[in-house]
Design a protein around this motif. Structure first.
Motif, short mmCIF file in Angstrom:
data_model
loop_
_atom_site.label_atom_id
_atom_site.label_comp_id
_atom_site.label_asym_id
_atom_site.label_seq_id
_atom_site.Cartn_x
_atom_site.Cartn_y
_atom_site.Cartn_z
N ASN A 22 0.94 -1.20 -0.07
CA ASN A 22 0.07 0.04 -0.02
C ASN A 22 0.89 1.30 -0.08
N GLY A 23 1.99 0.99 -0.45
CA GLY A 23 2.99 2.16 -0.36
C GLY A 23 2.95 2.92 -1.74
N TYR A 24 4.15 2.73 -2.41
CA TYR A 24 4.52 3.38 -3.65
C TYR A 24 3.60 2.64 -4.82
N ASP A 25 2.96 3.40 -5.69
CA ASP A 25 1.86 2.70 -6.54
C ASP A 25 2.70 1.75 -7.47
N ASN A 26 1.94 0.44 -7.42
CA ASN A 26 2.67 -0.75 -8.25
C ASN A 26 4.07 -0.84 -8.02
N MET A 27 4.22 -0.53 -6.72
CA MET A 27 5.74 -1.15 -6.23
C MET A 27 6.82 -0.38 -7.10
N TRP A 28 6.64 0.82 -7.54
CA TRP A 28 7.25 1.43 -8.54
C TRP A 28 8.82 1.60 -8.07
N ARG A 29 8.89 2.20 -6.84
CA ARG A 29 10.21 2.33 -6.48
C ARG A 29 10.89 1.29 -5.90
N LEU A 30 10.34 0.24 -5.63
CA LEU A 30 11.06 -1.07 -5.72
C LEU A 30 11.53 -1.64 -6.66
N ARG A 31 10.74 -1.43 -7.71
CA ARG A 31 11.28 -1.94 -9.30
C ARG A 31 12.29 -1.00 -9.74
N MET A 44 17.79 -6.63 0.30
CA MET A 44 16.55 -6.65 -0.35
C MET A 44 16.02 -7.89 -0.93
N ALA A 45 17.00 -8.74 -1.48
CA ALA A 45 16.59 -10.07 -1.94
C ALA A 45 16.09 -10.89 -0.61
N ASN A 46 16.82 -10.76 0.46
CA ASN A 46 16.38 -11.71 1.29
C ASN A 46 14.99 -11.11 1.92
N LYS A 47 14.60 -9.54 1.87
CA LYS A 47 13.32 -9.32 2.46
C LYS A 47 12.20 -9.85 1.36
N ALA A 48 12.48 -10.02 0.09
CA ALA A 48 11.39 -10.36 -0.80
C ALA A 48 11.14 -11.94 -0.69
N SER A 49 12.24 -12.57 -0.13
CA SER A 49 11.88 -14.12 -0.09
C SER A 49 11.42 -14.39 1.28
N GLU A 50 11.58 -13.74 2.15
CA GLU A 50 10.88 -13.80 3.57
C GLU A 50 9.27 -13.33 3.35
N LEU A 51 9.20 -12.36 2.76
CA LEU A 51 7.79 -11.91 2.35
C LEU A 51 7.02 -12.77 1.41
N ALA A 52 7.82 -13.21 0.44
CA ALA A 52 7.15 -14.34 -0.57
C ALA A 52 6.70 -15.48 0.43
N ALA A 53 7.43 -15.94 1.30
CA ALA A 53 6.89 -17.34 2.12
C ALA A 53 5.69 -17.04 2.88
N ASP A 101 3.26 -14.41 1.54
CA ASP A 101 2.17 -13.87 0.66
C ASP A 101 2.80 -14.14 -0.61
N SER A 102 2.04 -14.64 -1.53
CA SER A 102 2.39 -14.90 -2.90
C SER A 102 2.38 -13.81 -3.70
N PHE A 103 1.96 -12.62 -3.13
CA PHE A 103 2.03 -11.31 -4.11
C PHE A 103 3.66 -10.92 -4.31
N PHE A 104 4.46 -11.32 -3.35
CA PHE A 104 5.81 -10.81 -3.43
C PHE A 104 6.58 -11.84 -4.16
N GLN A 105 6.12 -13.03 -4.75
CA GLN A 105 6.77 -14.11 -5.59
C GLN A 105 7.37 -13.21 -6.82
N GLU A 106 6.91 -12.50 -7.13
CA GLU A 106 7.19 -11.67 -8.50
C GLU A 106 8.48 -11.06 -8.16
N PHE A 107 8.99 -10.84 -6.89
CA PHE A 107 10.35 -9.96 -6.63
C PHE A 107 10.96 -10.96 -6.18
#
Length: 471
Positions: free
Chosen positions: A218-227, A270-279, A281-287
């Motif tokens: 619910n932060g940056y629109d479409n996760m643009w800053r992460l991208r 960041m890569a570790n955070k993405a893996s942690e969140l994806a475990a 919530d499937s939303f973060f699998q993209e990252f």
């Protein structure tokens, strides 16, 4: 191998290394007719500045709030990709008894706005990739542009913004609010008054733990800053750190940045955070499995006159916020973080001595509008001082504190640091966006210079202050 072949290969290797770096600097420079110098340029006065605000997500609503308190600034149009954000921003105006602005939404709403509404200033608060295209389109539509940082993500974009500003004679100011923070303005005035002697070295940074925000759905629109942290590997946000110290060193106004070297750590967060969140919530699998930019980037810069600058960027490490803001001269030293201090030798001066310096060197702008800026807010008031000063300059026909060359040269650190990092910290040349005019350009005037006499003073009652809350 005979000696002739060895000599040929040596020369070929040298030519190859030159070919890598030179086109980066020159391929987007424009030639032909003599260029118009926007440094020190005073555009015709505008009695009432008609403003369009584009981008109403993170920063836009705050801009609408602040601008609504400045007499002589009329918000005539609001635009965001999402219609609900436009509606919320409209309520900021109507809650204060101001007229609704024209509403635009959708992916192409901003282009429709520029075709249909006569505006004097387009205030851009959109994600980074939109900055240069929107600023260029605004100037071509006959408006001045004020754009959130950075002003461009590539050297071509930086050159195109400069070219358009010169050709249209429209200001393009990058909204580097940190240049208007209280200590930064104070030390700039101290530098101008000779307190530091000759500045030798300066440091700035953007060290801000945004790891959770960058991974917030619910932060940056479409996760643009992460991208963007996946696309680019360098100093992605240099201007908060370099803007204030570049002004102290008179960059583009008596000196210029000539080359840089950038070194960057690997990504340990960041890569570790993405893996942690994806475990969870499937939303973060993209990252997951992406290669993220390194955590800490340190960029070293040298100027034509032999001064040095260091700029750091780290938005993932768990550490206190800092922009460093360090100035080292032949007579004095200053730093802002972790605590403001001035030194004339081995030790910082005492509190009472520091206060005396503050009283002596506080700039006119802070004396005139500083307390009201704190009332209105925006990062402690610096955002409002920036907006007020911009409108005051446009209404009085004064040169802006930050011109298009500042925006371009500070923003160019993004692609140039990425280039240096990619080449194992190889030295990279920095373009001269002023076309040599830096040698004769004068430092911007710190006095109000006739401004501040137009009645542009915010009137903020306690009741109005309560209405500043943005939904």
């Amino acid at each position: 191998m005979d000696s002739n072949r060895r000599e040929f290969l040596k020369k070929a290797s040298l030519l190859s290394s030159v070919a890598i770096t030179l086109p980066t600097i020159n391929s987007h420079a424009f030639a032909g007719a003599a260029r118009f110098n926007m440094s020190g340029y005073a555009a015709p006065k505008i009695e009432k500045v008609r403003v369009a605000v584009i981008g109403l997500g993170m920063r836009g609503p705050g801009a609408v709030d602040r601008l609504s308190y400045i007499e002589g600034a009329d918000i005539v149009a609001l635009c965001d990709k999402h219609a609900d954000r436009v509606a919320k921003a409209q309520r900021i105006l109507t809650n204060k008894g101001l007229a609704e602005a024209k509403s635009y939404s959708g992916e192409d709403g901003w282009q429709q706005l520029l075709k249909e509404v006569e505006v004097d200033l387009v205030y851009i608060c959109t994600p980074w990739p939109y900055h240069a295209p929107m600023a260029i389109a605004a100037m071509k539509a006959g408006a001045h542009a004020a754009c959130e940082v950075p002003i461009g993500l590539t050297l071509k974009e930086c050159w195109d913004v400069v070219k358009t500003s010169e050709e249209t004679k429209k200001h393009c100011m990058m909204l580097e609010n940190c240049c208007y923070d209280f200590f930064e303005m104070l030390t700039l005035n101290m530098v101008r008054q000779g307190l530091f002697g000759e500045l030798v070295h300066a440091e700035g940074a953007y060290i801000h733990d945004l790891l959770s925000l960058n991974f917030d759905k619910n932060g940056y629109d479409n996760m643009w800053r992460l991208r963007e942290n996946i696309k680019m590997n360098g100093n992605l946000y240099p201007t908060h750190g370099i803007g204030p110290i570049a002004q102290c060193l008179n960059i583009n106004r008596g000196d210029r940045m000539t080359h840089l070297v950038a070194m960057q750590s690997n990504d340990f967060m960041m890569a570790n955070k993405a893996s942690e969140l994806a475990a969870q919530d499937s939303f973060f699998q993209e990252f997951v499995g992406k290669k993220y930019r390194g955590n800490m980037d340190t960029t070293l810069i040298k100027t034509e006159k032999g001064k040095t600058m260091m700029v750091q960027h780290d938005v993932t490490s768990p550490r206190p916020y800092s922009r460093i803001h360090l100035l080292s001269g032949t007579k004095a030293y200053a730093q802002k973080y972790p605590k403001e201090g001035i030194a004339f030798g081995h030790s910082f001066i005492k509190e009472d001595e520091l206060k005396a310096l503050y009283d002596k060197y506080t700039p006119e702008l802070i004396k005139y509008i500083g307390e009201q800026a704190k009332q209105v807010g925006g990062h402690g008031g610096m955002d409002f001082m920036m907006d007020w000063r911009l409108i005051d300059c446009l209404r009085n026909g004064l040169p802006l504190d930050q011109d298009v060359y500042d925006g371009a040269s500070w923003s160019a650190i993004v692609p140039l640091s990425c280039e240096s990092v990619a080449k194992n910290s190889k030295t990279v040349a920095i373009p001269d966006f002023t076309n040599g005019a830096w040698q004769s350009n004068k430092p911007h005037d710190l006095t109000l210079n006739g401004g501040g006499n137009t009645g542009i003073r915010p009137k903020v009652s306690k009741e109005q202050k309560n209405q500043l809350k943005v939904e």
